[in-house]
Design a protein around this motif. Structure first.
Motif, PDB file in Angstrom:
ATOM      1  N   SER A 289       0.829  -1.207   0.000  1.00  0.00           N
ATOM      2  CA  SER A 289       0.000   0.000   0.000  1.00  0.00           C
ATOM      3  C   SER A 289       0.866   1.261   0.000  1.00  0.00           C
ATOM      4  O   SER A 289       0.583   2.225  -0.721  1.00  0.00           O
ATOM      5  CB  SER A 289      -0.932   0.009   1.211  1.00  0.00           C
ATOM      6  OG  SER A 289      -1.782  -1.116   1.218  1.00  0.00           O
ATOM      7  N   THR A 290       1.932   1.234   0.796  1.00  0.00           N
ATOM      8  CA  THR A 290       2.858   2.372   0.822  1.00  0.00           C
ATOM      9  C   THR A 290       3.508   2.572  -0.541  1.00  0.00           C
ATOM     10  O   THR A 290       3.619   3.695  -1.047  1.00  0.00           O
ATOM     11  CB  THR A 290       3.946   2.151   1.886  1.00  0.00           C
ATOM     12  OG1 THR A 290       3.335   1.914   3.155  1.00  0.00           O
ATOM     13  CG2 THR A 290       4.874   3.358   1.985  1.00  0.00           C
ATOM     14  N   GLY A 291       3.936   1.459  -1.156  1.00  0.00           N
ATOM     15  CA  GLY A 291       4.526   1.527  -2.487  1.00  0.00           C
ATOM     16  C   GLY A 291       3.543   2.045  -3.528  1.00  0.00           C
ATOM     17  O   GLY A 291       3.931   2.776  -4.451  1.00  0.00           O
ATOM     18  N   THR A 292       2.281   1.696  -3.391  1.00  0.00           N
ATOM     19  CA  THR A 292       1.252   2.167  -4.326  1.00  0.00           C
ATOM     20  C   THR A 292       1.072   3.681  -4.225  1.00  0.00           C
ATOM     21  O   THR A 292       0.870   4.367  -5.238  1.00  0.00           O
ATOM     22  CB  THR A 292      -0.085   1.460  -4.041  1.00  0.00           C
ATOM     23  OG1 THR A 292       0.100   0.044  -4.135  1.00  0.00           O
ATOM     24  CG2 THR A 292      -1.153   1.900  -5.030  1.00  0.00           C
ATOM     25  N   ILE A 293       1.149   4.213  -3.018  1.00  0.00           N
ATOM     26  CA  ILE A 293       1.050   5.670  -2.836  1.00  0.00           C
ATOM     27  C   ILE A 293       2.223   6.366  -3.514  1.00  0.00           C
ATOM     28  O   ILE A 293       2.053   7.385  -4.192  1.00  0.00           O
ATOM     29  CB  ILE A 293       0.993   6.021  -1.327  1.00  0.00           C
ATOM     30  CG1 ILE A 293      -0.310   5.498  -0.710  1.00  0.00           C
ATOM     31  CG2 ILE A 293       1.110   7.537  -1.124  1.00  0.00           C
ATOM     32  CD1 ILE A 293      -0.361   5.608   0.802  1.00  0.00           C
ATOM     33  N   TYR A 294       3.439   5.795  -3.352  1.00  0.00           N
ATOM     34  CA  TYR A 294       4.614   6.343  -4.039  1.00  0.00           C
ATOM     35  C   TYR A 294       4.404   6.325  -5.557  1.00  0.00           C
ATOM     36  O   TYR A 294       4.714   7.293  -6.261  1.00  0.00           O
ATOM     37  CB  TYR A 294       5.874   5.541  -3.699  1.00  0.00           C
ATOM     38  CG  TYR A 294       6.402   5.737  -2.301  1.00  0.00           C
ATOM     39  CD1 TYR A 294       6.366   6.987  -1.693  1.00  0.00           C
ATOM     40  CD2 TYR A 294       6.949   4.682  -1.576  1.00  0.00           C
ATOM     41  CE1 TYR A 294       6.862   7.172  -0.409  1.00  0.00           C
ATOM     42  CE2 TYR A 294       7.440   4.855  -0.290  1.00  0.00           C
ATOM     43  CZ  TYR A 294       7.389   6.111   0.285  1.00  0.00           C
ATOM     44  OH  TYR A 294       7.869   6.289   1.552  1.00  0.00           O
ATOM     45  N   THR A 295       3.892   5.198  -6.057  1.00  0.00           N
ATOM     46  CA  THR A 295       3.646   5.061  -7.495  1.00  0.00           C
ATOM     47  C   THR A 295       2.659   6.114  -7.977  1.00  0.00           C
ATOM     48  O   THR A 295       2.878   6.762  -9.023  1.00  0.00           O
ATOM     49  CB  THR A 295       3.095   3.657  -7.809  1.00  0.00           C
ATOM     50  OG1 THR A 295       4.020   2.674  -7.348  1.00  0.00           O
ATOM     51  CG2 THR A 295       2.884   3.475  -9.313  1.00  0.00           C
ATOM     52  N   TYR A 296       1.593   6.297  -7.229  1.00  0.00           N
ATOM     53  CA  TYR A 296       0.541   7.249  -7.605  1.00  0.00           C
ATOM     54  C   TYR A 296       1.076   8.676  -7.656  1.00  0.00           C
ATOM     55  O   TYR A 296       0.913   9.385  -8.662  1.00  0.00           O
ATOM     56  CB  TYR A 296      -0.611   7.137  -6.605  1.00  0.00           C
ATOM     57  CG  TYR A 296      -1.712   8.150  -6.808  1.00  0.00           C
ATOM     58  CD1 TYR A 296      -2.525   8.108  -7.931  1.00  0.00           C
ATOM     59  CD2 TYR A 296      -1.935   9.155  -5.867  1.00  0.00           C
ATOM     60  CE1 TYR A 296      -3.533   9.041  -8.126  1.00  0.00           C
ATOM     61  CE2 TYR A 296      -2.943  10.092  -6.050  1.00  0.00           C
ATOM     62  CZ  TYR A 296      -3.735  10.026  -7.178  1.00  0.00           C
ATOM     63  OH  TYR A 296      -4.728  10.951  -7.362  1.00  0.00           O
ATOM     64  N   LEU A 297       1.740   9.090  -6.587  1.00  0.00           N
ATOM     65  CA  LEU A 297       2.284  10.457  -6.540  1.00  0.00           C
ATOM     66  C   LEU A 297       3.347  10.666  -7.614  1.00  0.00           C
ATOM     67  O   LEU A 297       3.416  11.721  -8.249  1.00  0.00           O
ATOM     68  CB  LEU A 297       2.866  10.744  -5.154  1.00  0.00           C
ATOM     69  CG  LEU A 297       1.854  10.786  -4.000  1.00  0.00           C
ATOM     70  CD1 LEU A 297       2.578  10.978  -2.661  1.00  0.00           C
ATOM     71  CD2 LEU A 297       0.834  11.902  -4.208  1.00  0.00           C
ATOM     72  N   GLY A 298       4.189   9.643  -7.819  1.00  0.00           N
ATOM     73  CA  GLY A 298       5.226   9.742  -8.837  1.00  0.00           C
ATOM     74  C   GLY A 298       4.650   9.897 -10.234  1.00  0.00           C
ATOM     75  O   GLY A 298       5.128  10.707 -11.034  1.00  0.00           O
ATOM     76  N   LEU A 299       3.595   9.137 -10.535  1.00  0.00           N
ATOM     77  CA  LEU A 299       2.955   9.230 -11.846  1.00  0.00           C
ATOM     78  C   LEU A 299       2.304  10.596 -12.061  1.00  0.00           C
ATOM     79  O   LEU A 299       2.355  11.156 -13.159  1.00  0.00           O
ATOM     80  CB  LEU A 299       1.913   8.121 -12.009  1.00  0.00           C
ATOM     81  CG  LEU A 299       2.448   6.729 -12.376  1.00  0.00           C
ATOM     82  CD1 LEU A 299       1.313   5.716 -12.401  1.00  0.00           C
ATOM     83  CD2 LEU A 299       3.145   6.761 -13.724  1.00  0.00           C
ATOM     84  N   VAL A 300       1.682  11.124 -11.017  1.00  0.00           N
ATOM     85  CA  VAL A 300       1.048  12.442 -11.118  1.00  0.00           C
ATOM     86  C   VAL A 300       2.104  13.508 -11.436  1.00  0.00           C
ATOM     87  O   VAL A 300       1.935  14.336 -12.349  1.00  0.00           O
ATOM     88  CB  VAL A 300       0.290  12.800  -9.828  1.00  0.00           C
ATOM     89  CG1 VAL A 300      -0.148  14.268  -9.835  1.00  0.00           C
ATOM     90  CG2 VAL A 300      -0.931  11.902  -9.659  1.00  0.00           C
ATOM     91  N   LEU A 301       3.205  13.490 -10.688  1.00  0.00           N
ATOM     92  CA  LEU A 301       4.279  14.459 -10.930  1.00  0.00           C
ATOM     93  C   LEU A 301       4.901  14.272 -12.312  1.00  0.00           C
ATOM     94  O   LEU A 301       5.179  15.243 -13.027  1.00  0.00           O
ATOM     95  CB  LEU A 301       5.364  14.329  -9.847  1.00  0.00           C
ATOM     96  CG  LEU A 301       5.012  14.867  -8.466  1.00  0.00           C
ATOM     97  CD1 LEU A 301       6.098  14.488  -7.454  1.00  0.00           C
ATOM     98  CD2 LEU A 301       4.845  16.382  -8.507  1.00  0.00           C
ATOM     99  N   PHE A 302       5.103  13.017 -12.699  1.00  0.00           N
ATOM    100  CA  PHE A 302       5.723  12.726 -13.996  1.00  0.00           C
ATOM    101  C   PHE A 302       4.859  13.236 -15.147  1.00  0.00           C
ATOM    102  O   PHE A 302       5.336  13.963 -16.030  1.00  0.00           O
ATOM    103  CB  PHE A 302       5.950  11.219 -14.137  1.00  0.00           C
ATOM    104  CG  PHE A 302       6.440  10.802 -15.502  1.00  0.00           C
ATOM    105  CD1 PHE A 302       7.777  10.902 -15.831  1.00  0.00           C
ATOM    106  CD2 PHE A 302       5.555  10.312 -16.449  1.00  0.00           C
ATOM    107  CE1 PHE A 302       8.224  10.523 -17.088  1.00  0.00           C
ATOM    108  CE2 PHE A 302       5.994   9.939 -17.713  1.00  0.00           C
ATOM    109  CZ  PHE A 302       7.340  10.046 -18.028  1.00  0.00           C
ATOM    110  N   LEU A 303       3.572  12.858 -15.157  1.00  0.00           N
ATOM    111  CA  LEU A 303       2.708  13.238 -16.269  1.00  0.00           C
ATOM    112  C   LEU A 303       2.440  14.739 -16.310  1.00  0.00           C
ATOM    113  O   LEU A 303       2.393  15.334 -17.386  1.00  0.00           O
ATOM    114  CB  LEU A 303       1.385  12.471 -16.180  1.00  0.00           C
ATOM    115  CG  LEU A 303       1.385  11.059 -16.763  1.00  0.00           C
ATOM    116  CD1 LEU A 303       0.025  10.410 -16.586  1.00  0.00           C
ATOM    117  CD2 LEU A 303       1.756  11.083 -18.236  1.00  0.00           C
ATOM    118  N   THR A 304       2.277  15.348 -15.139  1.00  0.00           N
ATOM    119  CA  THR A 304       2.024  16.791 -15.112  1.00  0.00           C
ATOM    120  C   THR A 304       3.234  17.559 -15.628  1.00  0.00           C
ATOM    121  O   THR A 304       3.110  18.456 -16.476  1.00  0.00           O
ATOM    122  CB  THR A 304       1.668  17.260 -13.690  1.00  0.00           C
ATOM    123  OG1 THR A 304       0.609  16.457 -13.169  1.00  0.00           O
ATOM    124  CG2 THR A 304       1.214  18.713 -13.694  1.00  0.00           C
TER     125      THR A 304
END
Length: 525
Positions: A289-304
């Motif tokens: 779950s912690t890793g999923t949060i990292y993935t989510y935030l990372g993807l948001v920053l990357f795509l934006t």
């Protein structure tokens, strides 16, 4: 966790810094950009580094364990129909969340983004099924790839001219930062249950099939759709830092929602597997779950950061270079971008170490790195040549993949599997977010058709390592044969001297020994 964070931050920094340096050098020499657009690029580069860092942490902690556990659980069910259905579903779900695919779909006018994403996802799902059946029945990868690429060459003759390059691009773009680690982990889980000596070899080759699968489905899509208009990209008008903050503020909510929707199906499927089959511990679930949060935030920053500042900067740079310099300079700068980007790609470091270990040092990591960098530099140079001349993508991919497929019958099977997987390694996140916009900007400035002439750069970047790695495999085969020849110890002629005794001689020797023994006994008396 802090150690992992620092490692991933270093990897992300090394990935992006070559582009930052190159853009700064060009900005202060032959391609000056407006001041605030340059500031937007630097802010976007910083956010992209942070995004890739968080995303890579999340991949290690959540996506890879999820892939391995789902893969092994699927095989243990021993229900072939269920495995096939769920494999297709998994392929679709992970493709929907792929950031590079989302970036590509957003650059094509005239075709809905959702249509491209769904068709590509179906291609990945079918490719994953083929990959699983290959592992199950131990089918040679070379024969499957020959069949798929032959079909792709045939379909290329029937799809629309404007969709041809997009179709070949889609496969290379789809095998991005979510797809590659998840599918490789899934393959390891599928192959490990069999547990024989070919497990390691079978875990490779899945990415190769996931790359050709979308190409086939998008070539079919191109028979019914045609892109229209020019590029979907535009250079924002920036006059101050407040404009940059406002630009990011208006885009962040959109990508927070988009990534949440994209990740939900894959996480939902994992939840079903956990409840019905896996029954993981609370500690494991908390870690994932912690890793999923990292993935989510990372993807948001990357795509934006990619959509707001990085892509527009690449697009603008390509246009300015055409206006200020010659086409020859464009090709040389493209080659420099290709060389330095792949040299700093973190996944390439892993690939180089892997090959060095497999060959027991016969192919050094340094030589491998130089070979890949030169190969990708040539491929980006060829892509820029296409931008200038309008040559069809088929003039490059058909000879390239024919050479690669011929080499697959000469080099060891493991080399072929790793080689075809390595294309996805070289075509990292910067290929879709900077190189492709760079080519589009140059193509529009010249006045050519971006769909026929600019798209295709990522597939050329993905093709070169396939050939390069197999050439290294050929060198390894030759070195192994030479070493085996030298290891054979020549047998020298040896003369053996045999002492043949006659029966009479033997009797005389025996009588002499008896006489000596009798005399000895007499003396003792």
């Amino acid at each position: 966790m802090l150690k992992l964070l620092s490692e991933k931050l270093k990897e992300s920094f090394l990935s992006v810094i070559p582009i930052i340096i190159l853009v700064l050098v060009l900005n202060y020499t032959i391609a000056p950009m407006p001041l605030w657009n340059m500031v937007l690029f630097l802010v976007s580069a910083f956010l992209m580094i942070l995004g890739i860092t968080l995303f890579n942490m999340g991949v290690d902690v959540s996506l890879i364990p999820i892939g391995e556990k789902i893969g092994s659980s699927l095989v243990k069910s021993r229900n072939l129909l269920l495995i096939v259905i769920l494999t297709i579903v998994i392929g679709i779900f992970i493709s929907v969340a792929e950031p590079d695919l989302i970036v590509l779909a957003g650059q094509i006018n005239g075709v809905p983004d959702s249509t491209i994403i769904i068709v590509v996802s179906i291609g990945v799902g079918l490719a994953l099924v083929a990959a699983f059946l290959r592992i199950l029945f131990q089918l040679p990868l070379s024969y499957i790839l020959i069949s798929c690429y032959l079909l792709a060459f045939i379909l290329s003759g029937y799809t629309s001219r404007e969709f041809l390059s997009i179709a070949w691009e889609s496969g290379a773009v789809t095998t991005g930062p979510i797809m590659v680690p998840f599918v490789m982990a899934l393959g390891l889980g599928l192959a490990s249950v069999r547990g024989d000596k070919t497990t390691e070899e079978d875990s490779f080759g899945l990415i190769a099939l996931c790359l050709i699968g979308p190409i086939l489905t998008v070539l079919i899509l191109g028979m019914f759709f045609t892109p229209s208009g020019g590029s979907a990209m535009a250079v924002p008008e920036i006059q101050s830092m407040s404009d940059i903050i406002s630009l990011y503020g208006s885009n962040f909510p959109q990508y927070f929602m988009q990534i949440a929707v994209a990740l939900f199906p894959m996480l939902f499927l994992f939840g079903i597997f956990h409840i019905s089959r896996l029954h993981l511990s609370k500690k494991t679930i908390l870690k994932i779950s912690t890793g999923t949060i990292y993935t989510y935030l990372g993807l948001v920053l990357f795509l934006t950061s990619a959509n707001v500042g990085f892509m527009s900067s690449g697009y603008q740079l390509g246009s300015i270079l055409i206006e200020n310099t010659s086409t020859g300079v464009l090709i040389l700068i493209g080659m420099a971008i290709g060389y330095f980007v792949v040299a700093a790609e973190p996944a390439v470091f892993v690939l180089k170490r892997q090959v060095e270990e497999i060959t027991s040092g016969a192919i050094s990591a340094k030589a491998m790195g130089i070979g890949l960098s030169i190969g990708v530099a040539v491929s980006v140079g060829l892509a820029m040549l296409r931008v200038v001349t309008g040559l069809s993508i088929l003039y490059f991919v058909i000879p390239g993949y024919v050479i690669a497929l011929i080499l697959s019958f000469i080099v060891p099977h493991l080399y072929t599997s790793i080689a075809f997987d390595s294309g996805a390694v070289a075509s990292g996140p910067l290929a879709a977010t900077f190189m492709l916009p760079f080519a589009i900007g140059a193509c529009e400035a010249i006045g050519n058709n971006i769909y026929t002439d600019a798209f295709g750069i990522v597939v050329l970047v993905a093709m070169t390592p396939v050939i390069t790695l197999q050439l290294f495999g050929l060198v390894y085969v030759i070195k192994s044969k030479i070493a085996a020849r030298e290891a054979v110890i020549p047998v020298e002629d040896t003369i053996l001297e045999l002492d043949y005794e006659t029966d009479a001689d033997s009797d005389n020797i025996s009588d002499e020994n008896n006489d000596r023994l009798s005399k000895g006994n007499t003396n003792d008396s």
